[in-house]
Enzyme design. Structure first.
Site, PDB file in Angstrom:
ATOM      1  N   HIS A  74       0.738  -1.152  -0.003  1.00  0.00           N
ATOM      2  CA  HIS A  74      -0.032   0.131   0.150  1.00  0.00           C
ATOM      3  C   HIS A  74       0.788   1.141  -0.140  1.00  0.00           C
ATOM      4  O   HIS A  74       0.379   2.202  -0.571  1.00  0.00           O
ATOM      5  CB  HIS A  74      -0.796  -0.228   1.196  1.00  0.00           C
ATOM      6  CG  HIS A  74      -2.138  -0.714   1.105  1.00  0.00           C
ATOM      7  ND1 HIS A  74      -3.445  -0.517   0.819  1.00  0.00           N
ATOM      8  CD2 HIS A  74      -2.303  -2.116   0.568  1.00  0.00           C
ATOM      9  CE1 HIS A  74      -4.437  -1.330   0.641  1.00  0.00           C
ATOM     10  NE2 HIS A  74      -3.603  -2.485   0.548  1.00  0.00           N
ATOM     11  N   SER A  84       4.698   7.327   2.606  1.00  0.00           N
ATOM     12  CA  SER A  84       3.824   8.333   2.740  1.00  0.00           C
ATOM     13  C   SER A  84       2.500   7.822   3.048  1.00  0.00           C
ATOM     14  O   SER A  84       1.609   8.400   3.609  1.00  0.00           O
ATOM     15  CB  SER A  84       3.606   8.811   1.089  1.00  0.00           C
ATOM     16  OG  SER A  84       2.978   7.688   0.329  1.00  0.00           O
ATOM     17  N   THR A 198      -0.554 -15.498   0.684  1.00  0.00           N
ATOM     18  CA  THR A 198      -0.299 -16.760   1.491  1.00  0.00           C
ATOM     19  C   THR A 198      -0.023 -16.660   2.882  1.00  0.00           C
ATOM     20  O   THR A 198      -0.265 -17.599   3.898  1.00  0.00           O
ATOM     21  CB  THR A 198       1.145 -17.549   0.892  1.00  0.00           C
ATOM     22  OG1 THR A 198       0.921 -18.889   1.598  1.00  0.00           O
ATOM     23  CG2 THR A 198       2.482 -16.859   1.456  1.00  0.00           C
ATOM     24  N   ASP A 259       4.707 -19.684   2.158  1.00  0.00           N
ATOM     25  CA  ASP A 259       5.109 -20.717   1.657  1.00  0.00           C
ATOM     26  C   ASP A 259       4.210 -20.908   0.078  1.00  0.00           C
ATOM     27  O   ASP A 259       3.834 -19.804  -0.297  1.00  0.00           O
ATOM     28  CB  ASP A 259       4.622 -22.088   2.202  1.00  0.00           C
ATOM     29  CG  ASP A 259       3.219 -22.292   2.644  1.00  0.00           C
ATOM     30  OD1 ASP A 259       2.388 -21.659   2.151  1.00  0.00           O
ATOM     31  OD2 ASP A 259       2.922 -22.950   3.571  1.00  0.00           O
TER      32      ASP A 259
END
EC number: 1.11.1.7
Length: 332
Positions: A74, A84, A198, A259
Site C-alpha cells: 500500500h 507516505s 499466502t 509458502d
C-alpha cells in the site's frame, strides 16, 4: 542502464544459493543512489535493528508478518516507496477507507525509535518499511535475501491517490495488468507478488462480491468458480449480522506460513478473492500458477526478483525527500 544485481538467498532446508538477477533500471539518480551497503558506515546495525524488531513483534503476534507485507504494497503502489502511507492527518493516504484496516504501524515506529537512539536522523521510514516487509517474509518461513537501501521519505500523502493506485479484490485480470504495468511490473510479477496472500487476514467485506443474500439474509454462492465446500466455510465465518471486523485467513491451509500453499489453493479453486481466482482461470497466468504450486523453490526465487522490483517503485533519494524524525509526521 542495465544493472546486474547479486542477491543472496537463504531458504529453509536448502544450501545458500547465490542467484544472479538481472533488472533493467531506469537510468535515473533515484535507482543509482540505492545501495546494498548504504548504511555500512552511517548505521551498520540498521538492518539488524529492524530484523530484531520484526522478529520480536511476530513472536508475540503471528499476524504481524502479513500486516507488514500489506503495508509495503500500500505504500509503494501510491506515491512510490516513500513511507507516505505512514503520515497521519486529515486527507492523508492513511485516512482513506481502503487503508484504515492496515496494521503493523507500531512495529515500524518501534524500529524507528531504536534507530533514532543509535543513528539519529539517518535511517528513513521508507527503508524501514521495505526492510521490515522483507524480514517479515523470512520470519514466516519464506526466503531471506538482500535489498538495496537509501530511500528517502516523501512529504506528500493524499487520500485521493489511494483508490486509483491499489488493486481492488474484485479486479479483472486486465485491470490488474494495467495497474501493475503502470508500476513497471510485469505479468510474471503480478502472479508472483499475488503470492503475498499466502499469509495475512481479510475482512469479510473484501470477498463479499462472491456471494449474495436472499430475502432472509442468508448468504448464497454466486461465484461458481469457488470450491463449494470452501465457500460454505466462508459463509459460516461471515454470517448475516456479522461484525464488520470479522476476518478470515487468506490461506485456509497454512495461515501464517510463507509458502507456496496459496498457489495450491488456487488450483483447488480456493482463492479467497476474485482477483486471486482469475489467476488460475486466465490462460495468460495459469501455467505460472501451476508451476508455483508444484515447486516452492521456483516461487521463492521468483519472489526475490519481483519483491526487489516492488521495493524500488518510485523511490525518492537525496534531495527528493527527507529523513523523518517521526514516521507519522513530516519534518517541520
Amino acid at each position: 542502464m542495465e544493472t546486474k544485481i547479486s542477491i543472496l538467498f537463504s531458504t529453509p532446508n536448502l544450501c545458500t544459493l547465490l542467484i544472479l538477477v538481472f533488472f533493467s533500471f531506469a537510468a535515473s539518480p533515484s535507482h543509482a543512489s540505492l545501495s546494498f551497503n548504504f548504511y555500512a558506515t552511517s548505521c551498520p546495525a540498521a538492518e539488524f535493528i529492524v530484523s530484531n524488531t520484526v522478529r520480536s513483534a511476530s513472536s508475540n503476534d503471528p499476524t504481524i508478518p502479513g500486516k507488514l507485507l500489506r503495508l509495503l504494497f500500500h505504500d509503494c503502489f501510491v506515491e512510490g516507496c516513500d513511507a507516505s502511507v505512514l503520515l497521519k492527518g486529515n486527507g492523508t493516504e492513511r485516512s482513506d477507507p481502503a487503508n484504515t484496516s492496515l496494521g503493523g504501524f507500531s512495529v515500524i515506529d518501534s524500529a524507528k525509535r531504536v534507530l533514532e537512539i543509535f543513528c539519529p536522523g539517518t535511517v528513513s521510514c521508507a527503508d524501514i518499511i521495505a526492510l521490515a516487509a522483507r524480514d517479515a517474509v523470512a520470519v514466516a518461513g519464506g526466503p531471506a535475501f538482500q535489498i538495496p537501501t537509501g530511500r528517502r521519505d516523501g512529504r506528500i500523502s493524499n487520500a485521493a491517490n489511494v483508490r486509483p493506485n491499489i488493486v481492488d479484490t474484485s479486479f479483472t485480470m486486465d485491470e490488474m495488468i494495467k495497474l501493475f504495468n503502470s508500476k513497471d511490473l510485469s505479468l510474471d510479477d503480478l502472479v508472483t507478488l499475488s503470492g503475498a496472500h499466502t499469509i495475512g487476514l481479510a475482512h469479510c467485506s473484501a470477498f463479499s462480491d462472491r456471494f449474495q443474500r436472499d430475502s432472509k439474509g442468508k448468504l448464497t454462492l454466486i461465484d461458481t468458480t469457488l470450491d463449494s465446500t470452501y465457500a460454505e466455510e466462508l459463509m459460516k465465518k461471515c454470517p448475516a449480522g456479522a461484525s464488520t471486523s470479522n476476518t478470515v485467513s487468506n490461506d485456509p491451509e497454512t495461515s501464517f506460513a510463507f509458502d507456496n500453499q496459496y498457489y495450491s489453493n488456487l488450483v483447488a479453486h480456493k482463492g479467497l478473492f476474485q482477483s486471486d481466482s482469475v489467476l488460475l482461470e486466465d490462460g495468460r497466468t495459469r501455467k505460472q500458477v501451476e508451476a508455483f504450486a508444484n515447486d516452492q523453490q521456483i516461487f521463492f526465487r521468483s519472489w526475490g526478483e519481483s519483491f526487489l522490483k516492488l521495493t524500488i517503485i518510485g523511490v525518492k533519494t537525496d534531495a527528493e525527500g527527507e529523513i523523518r524524525q517521526s514516521c507519522s509526521f513530516a519534518n517541520n
